[in-house]
Design a protein around this motif. Structure first.
Motif, PDB file in Angstrom:
ATOM      1  N   CYS A 116      19.542  20.986  34.278  1.00  0.00           N
ATOM      2  CA  CYS A 116      18.616  20.030  34.894  1.00  0.00           C
ATOM      3  C   CYS A 116      18.891  19.866  36.384  1.00  0.00           C
ATOM      4  O   CYS A 116      17.958  19.807  37.190  1.00  0.00           O
ATOM      5  CB  CYS A 116      18.697  18.681  34.190  1.00  0.00           C
ATOM      6  N   SER A 117      20.156  19.811  36.752  1.00  0.00           N
ATOM      7  CA  SER A 117      20.507  19.687  38.172  1.00  0.00           C
ATOM      8  C   SER A 117      19.998  20.879  38.966  1.00  0.00           C
ATOM      9  O   SER A 117      19.476  20.724  40.078  1.00  0.00           O
ATOM     10  CB  SER A 117      22.024  19.569  38.345  1.00  0.00           C
ATOM     11  N   TYR A 118      20.131  22.073  38.392  1.00  0.00           N
ATOM     12  CA  TYR A 118      19.643  23.276  39.070  1.00  0.00           C
ATOM     13  C   TYR A 118      18.125  23.210  39.251  1.00  0.00           C
ATOM     14  O   TYR A 118      17.610  23.446  40.350  1.00  0.00           O
ATOM     15  CB  TYR A 118      20.027  24.540  38.289  1.00  0.00           C
TER      16      TYR A 118
ATOM     17  N   VAL B  53      10.528  19.790  35.037  1.00  0.00           N
ATOM     18  CA  VAL B  53      11.609  18.812  35.157  1.00  0.00           C
ATOM     19  C   VAL B  53      11.520  17.807  34.017  1.00  0.00           C
ATOM     20  O   VAL B  53      12.526  17.479  33.392  1.00  0.00           O
ATOM     21  CB  VAL B  53      11.577  18.109  36.533  1.00  0.00           C
ATOM     22  N   ARG B  54      10.307  17.353  33.702  1.00  0.00           N
ATOM     23  CA  ARG B  54      10.134  16.410  32.583  1.00  0.00           C
ATOM     24  C   ARG B  54      10.548  17.035  31.258  1.00  0.00           C
ATOM     25  O   ARG B  54      11.189  16.404  30.433  1.00  0.00           O
ATOM     26  CB  ARG B  54       8.683  15.929  32.509  1.00  0.00           C
TER      27      ARG B  54
ATOM     28  N   VAL C  25      18.530  33.117  37.050  1.00  0.00           N
ATOM     29  CA  VAL C  25      19.314  31.902  36.807  1.00  0.00           C
ATOM     30  C   VAL C  25      18.696  31.125  35.648  1.00  0.00           C
ATOM     31  O   VAL C  25      19.396  30.695  34.723  1.00  0.00           O
ATOM     32  CB  VAL C  25      19.403  31.009  38.066  1.00  0.00           C
ATOM     33  N   ILE C  26      17.382  30.956  35.683  1.00  0.00           N
ATOM     34  CA  ILE C  26      16.678  30.247  34.606  1.00  0.00           C
ATOM     35  C   ILE C  26      16.906  30.967  33.275  1.00  0.00           C
ATOM     36  O   ILE C  26      17.156  30.331  32.245  1.00  0.00           O
ATOM     37  CB  ILE C  26      15.170  30.120  34.916  1.00  0.00           C
ATOM     38  N   ALA C  27      16.857  32.285  33.287  1.00  0.00           N
ATOM     39  CA  ALA C  27      17.070  33.057  32.056  1.00  0.00           C
ATOM     40  C   ALA C  27      18.466  32.812  31.491  1.00  0.00           C
ATOM     41  O   ALA C  27      18.637  32.676  30.274  1.00  0.00           O
ATOM     42  CB  ALA C  27      16.848  34.547  32.324  1.00  0.00           C
TER      43      ALA C  27
ATOM     44  N   ASP D  41      27.086  18.999  29.005  1.00  0.00           N
ATOM     45  CA  ASP D  41      27.431  19.587  30.305  1.00  0.00           C
ATOM     46  C   ASP D  41      26.463  20.686  30.719  1.00  0.00           C
ATOM     47  O   ASP D  41      25.995  20.702  31.857  1.00  0.00           O
ATOM     48  CB  ASP D  41      28.861  20.138  30.288  1.00  0.00           C
ATOM     49  N   ILE D  42      26.159  21.609  29.813  1.00  0.00           N
ATOM     50  CA  ILE D  42      25.287  22.726  30.206  1.00  0.00           C
ATOM     51  C   ILE D  42      23.871  22.225  30.479  1.00  0.00           C
ATOM     52  O   ILE D  42      23.219  22.673  31.424  1.00  0.00           O
ATOM     53  CB  ILE D  42      25.323  23.886  29.184  1.00  0.00           C
TER      54      ILE D  42
END
Length: 109
Positions: free
Chosen positions: A68-70, A81-82, A46-48, A62-63
């Motif tokens: 960030c939400s994920y 996160v930062r 998912v990160i990839a 949007d992306i």
């Protein structure tokens, strides 16, 4: 229809890669791709996908918001996160500045 797509994706994961190699600016399909990876793949996959998405559509608010939400939902390392939060703030600022510049100078593309 969604069942067919999900089933086809399981058998042919390159479907999204093929489509997005032709149409990389379709940020909605990057999100769908990440969602599928979340259901069928791993956290790393998912990160990839999100990393590829933000490279392809860097200024898509949007992306970045989805990315960030994920990351936040998975309670990633606070340094990550930062980093993502800083990047989305840069995207927001650049997008706002460009809209201001275009509006002020009536730039037409």
């Amino acid at each position: 229809s969604n069942f067919f797509v999900a089933g086809y994706y399981r058998e042919n994961p390159e479907v999204y890669d093929t489509f997005l190699s032709e149409f990389p600016l379709c940020y909605g399909y990057w999100k769908k791709y990440a969602d599928h990876e979340g259901r069928l793949g791993t956290h790393e996959s998912v990160i990839a996908v999100y990393e590829r998405a933000v490279q392809a559509v860097t200024y898509s608010v949007d992306i970045w918001t989805h990315y960030c939400s994920y990351v936040i939902s998975k309670q990633e390392d606070s340094n990550n996160v930062r980093r993502y939060t800083r990047q989305i703030l840069i995207v927001f600022a650049v997008t706002w500045f460009l809209q201001l510049l275009i509006g002020r100078h009536e730039i037409v593309f």
